[in-house]
Motif scaffolding. Structure first.
Motif, PDB file in Angstrom:
ATOM      1  N   GLN A   1       0.823  -1.212   0.000  1.00  0.00           N
ATOM      2  CA  GLN A   1       0.000   0.000   0.000  1.00  0.00           C
ATOM      3  C   GLN A   1       0.858   1.263   0.000  1.00  0.00           C
ATOM      4  N   HIS A   2       1.846   1.287   0.883  1.00  0.00           N
ATOM      5  CA  HIS A   2       2.763   2.422   0.883  1.00  0.00           C
ATOM      6  C   HIS A   2       4.052   2.045   1.599  1.00  0.00           C
TER       7      HIS A   2
ATOM      8  N   ASP B   1      -5.033   2.449   8.658  1.00  0.00           N
ATOM      9  CA  ASP B   1      -6.416   2.074   8.962  1.00  0.00           C
ATOM     10  C   ASP B   1      -7.007   1.276   7.805  1.00  0.00           C
ATOM     11  N   GLY B   2      -7.674   0.171   8.147  1.00  0.00           N
ATOM     12  CA  GLY B   2      -8.342  -0.639   7.131  1.00  0.00           C
ATOM     13  C   GLY B   2      -7.439  -1.593   6.387  1.00  0.00           C
TER      14      GLY B   2
ATOM     15  N   GLU C   1      -7.874  -5.362   7.264  1.00  0.00           N
ATOM     16  CA  GLU C   1      -9.148  -5.858   6.723  1.00  0.00           C
ATOM     17  C   GLU C   1      -9.015  -6.151   5.234  1.00  0.00           C
ATOM     18  N   ARG C   2      -8.279  -5.278   4.526  1.00  0.00           N
ATOM     19  CA  ARG C   2      -8.075  -5.498   3.084  1.00  0.00           C
ATOM     20  C   ARG C   2      -7.257  -6.763   2.848  1.00  0.00           C
ATOM     21  N   MET C   3      -6.258  -6.999   3.680  1.00  0.00           N
ATOM     22  CA  MET C   3      -5.448  -8.205   3.539  1.00  0.00           C
ATOM     23  C   MET C   3      -6.286  -9.463   3.835  1.00  0.00           C
ATOM     24  N   ALA C   4      -7.104  -9.392   4.866  1.00  0.00           N
ATOM     25  CA  ALA C   4      -7.941 -10.545   5.210  1.00  0.00           C
ATOM     26  C   ALA C   4      -8.899 -10.881   4.071  1.00  0.00           C
ATOM     27  N   ALA C   5      -9.422  -9.849   3.401  1.00  0.00           N
ATOM     28  CA  ALA C   5     -10.334 -10.087   2.274  1.00  0.00           C
ATOM     29  C   ALA C   5      -9.630 -10.813   1.131  1.00  0.00           C
TER      30      ALA C   5
END
Length: 715
Positions: free
Chosen positions: A475-476, A524-525, A528-532
């Protein structure tokens, strides 16, 4: 250009990037923004380039996208267009459409002419893979990467099973037959031992290629190339028996040679220079014997390997040969930017001519890669035969050394004017500078993510799992302008969805699960993005606490899609943590920014020790009574992790051998013998010692034993 203007640090404070940091990072990416006028002009050039291009350089689509589509930019008033998709296999798709009837996304005036960006739908749905789209008129092309969107899970884990394993720094393993460094045969021994106790996974440090001419440059997280293997992990005697080289046998069995081997084997630290001298002299002798009298099966296997690895193998071997050549003339030529100009370009006639003149050396370097790959593959096969559900779990470093092969092979994709690190956090108050050049996010996209695809594919080879070091880099990444301190850095954004999509595609193809090391400052978040995407979180016991009270989270609070561990190579061992040896060491090395920080750290550690004991007692894995000793703490901590909801739980081999000192102290290089402290027990001694027996038993009691019928061969 993706520079993020602010972020929230580990203590919750907002940190803004200074104007000077912004200018320095833009300059590192090739953008002149010295003043407002230059910045405006640069922005206009970037905007114009985007609008002049009919198709983006690459498009990553999810297979669930219905229907798949791409954005197409053409002059307003364009009539009928036709499109053709050449699938990765022999199939194809094609269609026609009226440009004006496509959904309008945006428009722009380019040189007095209106251009429009519209959405082109590609029907029917496309299979997962790497495809090519061509649009007429103009014959514009782009790469289409269709991804399943979610990484692979072994069937057993997908059905809710929880397994356990052991993580090890391969080079630190000791055995009765090693040459002063852990090798792939030692790995096979560890696999056999762990699988016999019911383990389903063996976690490894990065196995990346290092610098033969600079063997003391030892960090596996700062390699010469992440696409090749470290040949120091080759078990030379095993290879010698296979080849039957009399010259190598005479050399390696001589009294003088064996005395050197014994000194390396007995050393408490890895002597990289001596190990390299020993192994390379023997391997060169073996290669000569193999070249002069090759066996048919071995030759065919080597040629197949060389064909499979293709340009990736050849380019990186060529770099190592060139570096060896120039360093032999001038030690200052270790950085390829100091080579004669005609050798700085891998495609130059001078480099082609060098390759032709040094073919034997290139053959030798490729042959060693084949030997290493063969032995690693044998360890992976042993894991499968032993019923391990995952088997070998490899580690991908966040970057490669600035002077290494990756920057030479593809200089345009790497930023040389900045280096990757981390902002100040609780464990590292001064921040971290890892000295690694980052990928240029725009250049990566321009090349269709080829470098990233090669990287992931190479490191999933012979692996049932892959750990992505500092996975937030998808992501960064925190960039620090060269020459500045970590506090002068800023985050630079990467195309997260595209990179995760490629990771998922390769994960499914290689049947390799993915773990993302998500420690430090996590956006933040992000988790959750990785889990998805089925990317496992990396949960370290020391960090799983309530932010305000310091109470350790109970085992059932750990997420299912996670790997639970007590520590890592950058953290103290359990004994070191309990005795606060890491704090004393950092204070002695001057790593705290002010005189009061060590005192604050000790106060926090006293609180954490009490909180950990309380948590272990609440969970019923530590009896009430007096403060536990370290062996009792280690047993209880691993029983605690074993009870967690996480699908994977791993014990560090360093804790099974009760090591005192951690492997690496972040933010140090020469000040501390990082990456060198060998284990205090050999693999032969390990199964008879109570820490191993008891911790393995507690993990097995909670998580069971891997079943052979669920084993999967990763090759």
């Amino acid at each position: 250009m993706g520079i993020e203007l602010e972020f929230r640090d580990a203590r919750g404070a907002i940190v803004r990037a200074s104007r000077e940091t912004q200018r320095r990072l833009l300059a590192a990416m090739g953008v002149d923004a010295a003043d407002e006028g230059a910045a405006t002009a640069a922005l206009e050039v970037l905007d114009r380039a985007e609008w002049e291009r009919p198709l983006p350089p690459v498009v990553v689509l999810r297979s669930q996208d219905d229907p798949p589509s791409v954005e197409l930019t053409l002059a307003a008033g364009t009539g009928e267009i036709s499109w053709h998709v050449q699938l990765e296999d022999v199939g194809e798709r094609s269609g026609r459409a009226e440009f004006a009837k496509l959904a309008l996304v945006s428009q722009f005036s380019l040189g007095g002419k209106d251009v429009q960006r519209r959405r082109l739908v590609l029907e029917p749905a496309l299979p997962c893979g790497y495809h090519t789209l061509t649009v007429m008129p103009g014959a514009a092309t782009t790469g289409l990467i269709v991804t399943p969107g979610r990484c692979w899970l072994p069937p057993g884990l997908a059905q809710g099973r929880r397994i356990w394993g052991i993580s090890a720094q391969l080079y630190l393993l000791r055995s009765a037959t090693d040459w002063g460094i852990g090798d792939f045969s030692d790995l096979r021994s560890l696999v056999a031992l762990a699988s016999s106790h019911g383990a389903g996974v063996i976690g490894l440090n990065p196995l990346h290629a290092m610098f033969p001419d600079d063997p003391e440059h030892a960090s596996p997280y700062s390699p010469a190339s992440r696409l090749l293997l470290n040949v120091l992990n080759i078990d030379v005697p095993a290879l010698s028996k296979l080849i039957g080289c009399e010259k190598a046998r005479a050399l390696t069995t001589s009294g003088a040679f064996q005395a050197r081997v014994e000194r390396c084997r007995a050393s408490e630290l890895v002597d990289y220079a001596e190990v390299t001298s020993l192994k390379w002299s023997a391997l060169e002798a073996m290669f000569e014997a193999w070249r002069q009298a090759p066996d048919q099966a071995g030759t065919a296997a080597f040629e197949t390997f060389r064909r499979e690895r293709g340009a990736v193998l050849e380019r990186h071997c060529l770099f190592l040969a060139l570096r060896e050549h120039f360093v032999g003339q001038d030690p200052a030529a270790a950085d390829w930017r100091r080579w004669p100009e005609q050798y700085r370009d891998p495609t130059s006639p001078a480099v082609t001519e060098f390759a032709a003149r040094h073919q034997r050396r290139l053959d030798f370097l490729a042959w060693m890669q084949w030997a290493a790959d063969t032995q690693l593959g044998a360890a992976a096969a042993a894991a499968a035969e032993g019923g391990m559900m995952v088997g070998l779990y490899r580690d991908l470093a966040v970057g490669a050394d600035r002077a290494g092969a990756e920057t030479w092979v593809n200089a345009a994709a790497v930023v040389s004017g900045a280096q990757v690190g981390a902002p100040p956090d609780i464990y590292n108050p001064a921040g971290q500078d890892w000295g690694l050049p980052p990928f240029h996010p725009r250049a990566l996209r321009e090349e269709g993510y080829r470098s990233f695809i090669e990287l992931v594919r190479s490191n999933m080879r012979h692996a049932g799992g892959l750990r992505i070091d500092h996975v937030m880099g998808l992501q960064h990444l925190y960039w620090i302008p060269r020459g500045e301190k970590p506090t002068a850095g800023a985050y630079v954004r990467y195309p997260l969805d595209d990179l995760v999509g490629i990771l998922a595609l390769e994960s499914q193809r290689q049947r390799c699960l993915v773990v993302g090391e998500d420690l430090g400052t996590v956006p933040d978040g992000f988790r959750e993005r990785m889990a998805a995407a089925n990317v496992f979180s990396y949960r370290v016991l020391f960090f799983e606490q309530d932010g305000e009270t310091g109470a350790f989270l109970p085992p059932d609070a750990y997420p299912a899609l996670a790997l639970a561990v007590a520590g890592s190579h950058d953290l103290p061992t359990l004994r070191g943590w309990w005795e606060a040896r890491d704090i004393a060491l950092k204070e002695r090395l001057g790593l705290y920014p002010d005189s009061g920080e060590a005192t604050r750290q000790r106060e926090d550690r006293d609180r954490d020790r009490t909180q950990l004991v309380n948590a272990l007692r609440r969970a019923g894995v530590l009896p009430e009574g007096a403060e536990p000793d370290v062996p009792a703490l280690a047993r209880a901590a691993h029983a605690y992790l074993a009870r967690s909801s996480s699908m994977l739980a791993m014990a560090q081999l360093d804790d099974l051998t009760d090591e005192v000192d951690q492997v690496n102290v972040p933010s140090t290089s020469e000040e501390h013998p990082n990456w060198r402290r060998r284990l205090s027990l050999t693999l032969e001694e390990l199964p008879t010692r109570s820490p191993f027996i008891e911790i393995a038993a507690s993990l097995r009691a909670e998580r069971g034993t891997a079943h052979p019928e669920k084993a999967i061969h990763h090759g």
